[in-house]
Design a protein around this motif. Structure first.
Motif, PDB file in Angstrom:
ATOM      1  N   VAL A 104      46.133  52.844  44.449  1.00 21.16           N
ATOM      2  CA  VAL A 104      46.812  53.939  44.554  1.00 21.16           C
ATOM      3  C   VAL A 104      47.967  53.172  45.373  1.00 21.16           C
ATOM      4  O   VAL A 104      47.617  52.587  46.771  1.00 21.16           O
ATOM      5  CB  VAL A 104      46.281  55.390  45.594  1.00 21.16           C
ATOM      6  CG1 VAL A 104      46.983  56.828  45.862  1.00 21.16           C
ATOM      7  CG2 VAL A 104      44.394  55.926  44.637  1.00 21.16           C
ATOM      8  N   THR A 105      49.398  54.208  44.829  1.00 24.13           N
ATOM      9  CA  THR A 105      50.293  53.482  45.808  1.00 24.13           C
ATOM     10  C   THR A 105      51.113  54.308  46.129  1.00 24.13           C
ATOM     11  O   THR A 105      50.598  55.753  45.911  1.00 24.13           O
ATOM     12  CB  THR A 105      51.036  52.360  45.133  1.00 24.13           C
ATOM     13  OG1 THR A 105      52.052  51.638  46.266  1.00 24.13           O
ATOM     14  CG2 THR A 105      51.548  52.894  44.246  1.00 24.13           C
ATOM     15  N   GLY A 106      52.253  54.667  46.671  1.00 22.00           N
ATOM     16  CA  GLY A 106      53.317  55.626  47.245  1.00 22.00           C
ATOM     17  C   GLY A 106      53.598  56.114  48.443  1.00 22.00           C
ATOM     18  O   GLY A 106      52.660  55.638  49.222  1.00 22.00           O
ATOM     19  N   CYS A 107      54.177  57.333  48.580  1.00 22.02           N
ATOM     20  CA  CYS A 107      54.148  57.877  49.753  1.00 22.02           C
ATOM     21  C   CYS A 107      52.764  58.637  50.144  1.00 22.02           C
ATOM     22  O   CYS A 107      52.823  58.462  51.553  1.00 22.02           O
ATOM     23  CB  CYS A 107      55.067  58.959  49.799  1.00 22.02           C
ATOM     24  SG  CYS A 107      57.034  58.173  49.039  1.00 22.02           S
ATOM     25  N   TYR A 108      52.604  58.904  49.705  1.00 19.37           N
ATOM     26  CA  TYR A 108      50.600  59.423  50.667  1.00 19.37           C
ATOM     27  C   TYR A 108      49.974  58.534  50.689  1.00 19.37           C
ATOM     28  O   TYR A 108      49.167  58.239  51.474  1.00 19.37           O
ATOM     29  CB  TYR A 108      50.576  60.479  48.870  1.00 19.37           C
ATOM     30  CG  TYR A 108      48.712  61.010  49.661  1.00 19.37           C
ATOM     31  CD1 TYR A 108      48.966  61.981  50.962  1.00 19.37           C
ATOM     32  CD2 TYR A 108      47.503  61.213  48.786  1.00 19.37           C
ATOM     33  CE1 TYR A 108      47.757  62.332  51.454  1.00 19.37           C
ATOM     34  CE2 TYR A 108      46.634  61.629  49.504  1.00 19.37           C
ATOM     35  CZ  TYR A 108      46.523  61.976  50.657  1.00 19.37           C
ATOM     36  OH  TYR A 108      45.803  62.950  51.024  1.00 19.37           O
ATOM     37  N   ALA A 109      50.100  57.403  50.732  1.00 17.77           N
ATOM     38  CA  ALA A 109      49.166  56.108  50.026  1.00 17.77           C
ATOM     39  C   ALA A 109      49.842  55.483  51.518  1.00 17.77           C
ATOM     40  O   ALA A 109      48.661  54.645  51.933  1.00 17.77           O
ATOM     41  CB  ALA A 109      49.432  55.371  48.934  1.00 17.77           C
ATOM     42  N   GLN A 110      51.049  55.184  52.221  1.00 13.73           N
ATOM     43  CA  GLN A 110      51.835  54.724  52.864  1.00 13.73           C
ATOM     44  C   GLN A 110      51.244  55.347  53.887  1.00 13.73           C
ATOM     45  O   GLN A 110      50.578  54.888  55.301  1.00 13.73           O
ATOM     46  CB  GLN A 110      52.703  54.919  52.754  1.00 13.73           C
ATOM     47  CG  GLN A 110      53.337  53.676  53.711  1.00 13.73           C
ATOM     48  CD  GLN A 110      53.754  52.805  54.247  1.00 13.73           C
ATOM     49  OE1 GLN A 110      53.254  52.080  53.419  1.00 13.73           O
ATOM     50  NE2 GLN A 110      52.956  52.611  55.719  1.00 13.73           N
ATOM     51  N   LEU A 111      51.512  56.693  54.047  1.00  9.69           N
ATOM     52  CA  LEU A 111      51.168  57.927  55.030  1.00  9.69           C
ATOM     53  C   LEU A 111      50.249  58.329  55.110  1.00  9.69           C
ATOM     54  O   LEU A 111      49.850  58.333  56.648  1.00  9.69           O
ATOM     55  CB  LEU A 111      52.058  59.055  54.678  1.00  9.69           C
ATOM     56  CG  LEU A 111      53.769  59.353  55.044  1.00  9.69           C
ATOM     57  CD1 LEU A 111      53.710  60.442  54.524  1.00  9.69           C
ATOM     58  CD2 LEU A 111      53.998  58.829  56.108  1.00  9.69           C
ATOM     59  N   GLU A 112      49.204  58.449  54.323  1.00  5.19           N
ATOM     60  CA  GLU A 112      47.549  58.351  54.486  1.00  5.19           C
ATOM     61  C   GLU A 112      46.151  57.761  53.982  1.00  5.19           C
ATOM     62  O   GLU A 112      45.471  57.652  53.523  1.00  5.19           O
ATOM     63  CB  GLU A 112      47.223  60.152  53.947  1.00  5.19           C
ATOM     64  CG  GLU A 112      47.664  60.852  54.760  1.00  5.19           C
ATOM     65  CD  GLU A 112      47.788  61.287  56.410  1.00  5.19           C
ATOM     66  OE1 GLU A 112      46.714  60.581  56.935  1.00  5.19           O
ATOM     67  OE2 GLU A 112      48.912  61.828  56.777  1.00  5.19           O
ATOM     68  N   ALA A 113      46.601  56.041  54.212  1.00  5.28           N
ATOM     69  CA  ALA A 113      45.685  55.327  53.860  1.00  5.28           C
ATOM     70  C   ALA A 113      44.463  55.630  53.878  1.00  5.28           C
ATOM     71  O   ALA A 113      43.930  55.170  52.688  1.00  5.28           O
ATOM     72  CB  ALA A 113      46.827  53.739  54.093  1.00  5.28           C
ATOM     73  N   ASP A 114      44.203  55.610  55.143  1.00  5.32           N
ATOM     74  CA  ASP A 114      42.328  55.790  55.345  1.00  5.32           C
ATOM     75  C   ASP A 114      41.657  56.850  55.173  1.00  5.32           C
ATOM     76  O   ASP A 114      41.535  56.044  53.837  1.00  5.32           O
ATOM     77  CB  ASP A 114      42.170  56.030  57.075  1.00  5.32           C
ATOM     78  CG  ASP A 114      43.303  54.992  58.212  1.00  5.32           C
ATOM     79  OD1 ASP A 114      43.049  54.064  57.490  1.00  5.32           O
ATOM     80  OD2 ASP A 114      43.772  54.696  58.919  1.00  5.32           O
ATOM     81  N   GLU A 115      43.125  57.875  54.768  1.00  2.00           N
ATOM     82  CA  GLU A 115      42.157  59.339  53.927  1.00  2.00           C
ATOM     83  C   GLU A 115      41.927  58.764  52.476  1.00  2.00           C
ATOM     84  O   GLU A 115      41.131  58.870  52.055  1.00  2.00           O
ATOM     85  CB  GLU A 115      43.622  60.154  54.008  1.00  2.00           C
ATOM     86  CG  GLU A 115      42.702  61.304  53.462  1.00  2.00           C
ATOM     87  CD  GLU A 115      43.352  62.521  53.406  1.00  2.00           C
ATOM     88  OE1 GLU A 115      44.156  62.712  52.857  1.00  2.00           O
ATOM     89  OE2 GLU A 115      43.691  62.494  54.886  1.00  2.00           O
ATOM     90  N   VAL A 116      43.143  58.427  51.851  1.00  8.96           N
ATOM     91  CA  VAL A 116      43.008  57.557  50.236  1.00  8.96           C
ATOM     92  C   VAL A 116      42.131  57.014  49.954  1.00  8.96           C
ATOM     93  O   VAL A 116      41.280  56.485  49.120  1.00  8.96           O
ATOM     94  CB  VAL A 116      43.953  57.051  49.817  1.00  8.96           C
ATOM     95  CG1 VAL A 116      44.142  56.712  48.305  1.00  8.96           C
ATOM     96  CG2 VAL A 116      44.967  58.145  49.716  1.00  8.96           C
ATOM     97  N   ALA A 117      41.947  56.014  51.172  1.00 12.66           N
ATOM     98  CA  ALA A 117      40.710  54.712  50.819  1.00 12.66           C
ATOM     99  C   ALA A 117      39.583  55.401  50.698  1.00 12.66           C
ATOM    100  O   ALA A 117      38.380  54.706  50.467  1.00 12.66           O
ATOM    101  CB  ALA A 117      40.771  53.445  52.073  1.00 12.66           C
ATOM    102  N   LYS A 118      39.447  56.396  51.161  1.00 12.11           N
ATOM    103  CA  LYS A 118      37.785  57.546  51.934  1.00 12.11           C
ATOM    104  C   LYS A 118      36.696  57.889  50.533  1.00 12.11           C
ATOM    105  O   LYS A 118      36.725  58.332  50.199  1.00 12.11           O
ATOM    106  CB  LYS A 118      37.721  58.067  52.609  1.00 12.11           C
ATOM    107  CG  LYS A 118      37.788  57.322  54.221  1.00 12.11           C
ATOM    108  CD  LYS A 118      37.798  57.917  55.374  1.00 12.11           C
ATOM    109  CE  LYS A 118      37.781  56.872  56.898  1.00 12.11           C
ATOM    110  NZ  LYS A 118      38.072  58.196  57.879  1.00 12.11           N
ATOM    111  N   ILE A 119      38.495  58.125  49.655  1.00 11.38           N
ATOM    112  CA  ILE A 119      38.299  58.563  47.907  1.00 11.38           C
ATOM    113  C   ILE A 119      37.123  57.727  47.332  1.00 11.38           C
ATOM    114  O   ILE A 119      37.855  56.725  46.943  1.00 11.38           O
ATOM    115  CB  ILE A 119      39.397  58.627  47.274  1.00 11.38           C
ATOM    116  CG1 ILE A 119      40.452  60.385  48.094  1.00 11.38           C
ATOM    117  CG2 ILE A 119      39.015  60.175  45.951  1.00 11.38           C
ATOM    118  CD1 ILE A 119      41.721  60.259  48.069  1.00 11.38           C
ATOM    119  N   GLU A 120      35.994  58.560  46.535  1.00 11.93           N
ATOM    120  CA  GLU A 120      35.301  58.012  45.917  1.00 11.93           C
ATOM    121  C   GLU A 120      36.325  57.121  45.187  1.00 11.93           C
ATOM    122  O   GLU A 120      36.956  58.021  44.163  1.00 11.93           O
ATOM    123  CB  GLU A 120      34.129  58.906  45.649  1.00 11.93           C
ATOM    124  CG  GLU A 120      32.814  58.011  44.952  1.00 11.93           C
ATOM    125  CD  GLU A 120      31.791  58.769  44.759  1.00 11.93           C
ATOM    126  OE1 GLU A 120      30.882  58.453  43.832  1.00 11.93           O
ATOM    127  OE2 GLU A 120      32.073  60.153  45.121  1.00 11.93           O
TER     128      GLU A 120
END
Length: 462
Positions: A104-120
């Motif tokens: 996952v990359t892009g703006c959401y990945a930059q702003l909410e990396a912790d949140e995205v990384a927790k997605i199974e």
């Protein structure tokens, strides 16, 4: 800037000086990749380039019904709805491709990396500074090198520029000429997601345009975050980039995706009016027609300057298509301010309004503005402006019914109507019975007919 060298099977800087590490290309052979992009044209351009890089390494695109070994989701975070769509897309791709390596990359990945990384199911999260090294991260992961779950630099440290000039499965090429933004408007998270304004050299962009021409490309769209700010990195000027690209043989059309009104110089307008290949087509963000709201937004212009730019464009290019971004219901937009916007837009000779409701973004200074527009009122305002947009677009289209025009046609599914655009961005439809696969990426003279039933195009006769 690094590019993949097919000859030596490694990545090299743009000046062709080899870098120190090698990519284990065997790890990529025979793999299939699925791509999903949300957001702006710049994101689509970058995803297409990632796909091309992986293809050069032996990765094919997963077809419908096939399971992918790699899933790449390029995200957007311009609104809360965009964030939600990103999460939904990640969950869907993980579910449809069990066991895939999900990036996952892009703006959401930059702003909410912790949140995205927790997605199974998410394997790797790359921020704006790291996505340029996507292939290296994949190689490291597949060859056993130690890797973390996510990589993200702070905004001030986002300095890389990932070059992009590709068309994916489209007809037009998208050339990334700039990234980042220094404006920090009160409602916007883009500077935090993409970093400060930066750009490659004019020479490197001309070389990419020449390569697109050699591949048969006829039209290029210039993309970026704040394109008119081009030159911060190299000390060059946007007008000089335009002049240089205009000289590239083979490219017959250029379009500029978006230009801030305060960065549209009279010199640029005058050059485009007489240029060989730059089309009479502009996209200019207004956001609000109320000076009160523009000040609250920390925009760099007032409505008087905006009107002056529109007048100058139409004076030199009467046939120009002008699209305008408008944000509705932002904090501080009282009913009186909205009426100012509506009246102002109604008075302007523009073609289409891109209307979107304001969405509260965490960390933006707009949250300190006291007046909040109710959601129901936002929807009503959006509806009124969309109706105004339809009136203006239909009136613009009707002016050209019965005229001859040159259209660049785009590939269509067999048995379906073909579509294309005139120089001034009128969408044209060729009935299925007259469609021909050989028309794809061809400039063809047609006679423009009546509006189609869906009011989205003009029918045409060859």
């Amino acid at each position: 800037m690094r590019v993949f060298c097919k000859k030596c099977r490694t990545f090299v800087p743009a000046n062709n000086t080899p870098i120190l590490y090698m990519i284990d290309t065997s790890a990529f052979q025979g793999k299939k990749a699925a791509y999903f992009t949300l957001g702006c044209k710049l994101n689509f351009s970058e995803t297409s380039t990632f796909g091309k890089m992986l293809q050069d390494l032996g990765v094919s695109t997963a077809q419908k019904g096939e399971q992918a070994d790699i899933c790449l989701i390029n995200t957007c975070s311009v609104t809360e709805v965009a964030d939600k769509k990103c999460r939904q897309a990640i969950h869907r791709l993980v579910r449809e491709n069990p066991g895939a390596f999900v990036v996952v990359t892009g703006c959401y990945a930059q702003l909410e990396a912790d949140e995205v990384a927790k997605i199974e199911g998410v394997s790797l999260v790359l921020g704006s500074n790291e996505k340029a090294n996507l292939v290296q991260f994949l190689s490291d992961a597949w060859t056993g090198a130690p890797t973390a779950k996510y990589y993200r630099e702070k905004t001030k440290d986002i300095k890389s520029f990932a070059p992009s000039c590709s068309k994916g499965n489209r007809t037009r090429y998208f050339l990334k000429v700039q990234d980042g933004c220094d404006y920090f408007c009160t409602y916007c998270t883009i500077p935090y997601a993409r970093g400060f304004s930066r750009n490659p050299t004019i020479a490197s962009l001309v070389a990419q345009a020449q390569e697109a021409a050699a591949e048969g490309g006829k039209e290029i769209v210039l993309t970026g975050v704040n394109i008119g700010d081009f030159g911060k990195t190299t000390g060059e000027k946007f007008i000089d980039l335009v002049k240089a690209l205009d000289g590239v043989e083979g490219i017959q059309r250029y379009r500029i995706s978006s230009l801030e009104p305060d960065l549209i110089s009279d010199e640029l307008i005058e050059y485009c009016a007489k240029s060989r290949a730059f089309m009479p087509h502009f996209h200019i963000p207004l956001q609000s027609g109320s000076n009160t709201v523009l000040k609250l937004m920390h925009r760099h212009y007032d409505r008087e300057l905006f009107a002056e730019k529109i007048h100058r464009i139409k004076e030199l290019m009467p046939d120009a298509f002008i699209g305008v971004d408008v944000m509705v219901g932002c904090r501080g937009e009282t009913p009186e301010c909205f009426e100012e916007t509506y009246t102002f837009l109604d008075s302007l000779d523009v073609t289409q309004l891109h209307v979107f409701p304001y969405s509260e973004r965490p960390g933006t200074s707009a949250l300190s503005i006291p007046y909040v527009v109710p959601e129901k009122e936002k929807k009503q305002r959006v509806k009124r402006l969309l109706e105004l947009s339809d009136q203006k677009t239909h009136a613009f289209y009707e002016r050209y019914i019965g005229q001859q025009a040159e259209v660049l046609f785009e590939k269509a599914t067999r048995g379906r109507a073909m579509h294309g655009f005139t120089k001034n961005y009128i969408r044209v439809e060729l009935p299925a019975k007259d469609a021909n696969p050989d028309f794809d990426n061809q400039l063809i003279s047609v006679k423009l007919g009546e509006m189609t039933r869906d009011k989205e195009s003009l029918m045409c006769i060859i």
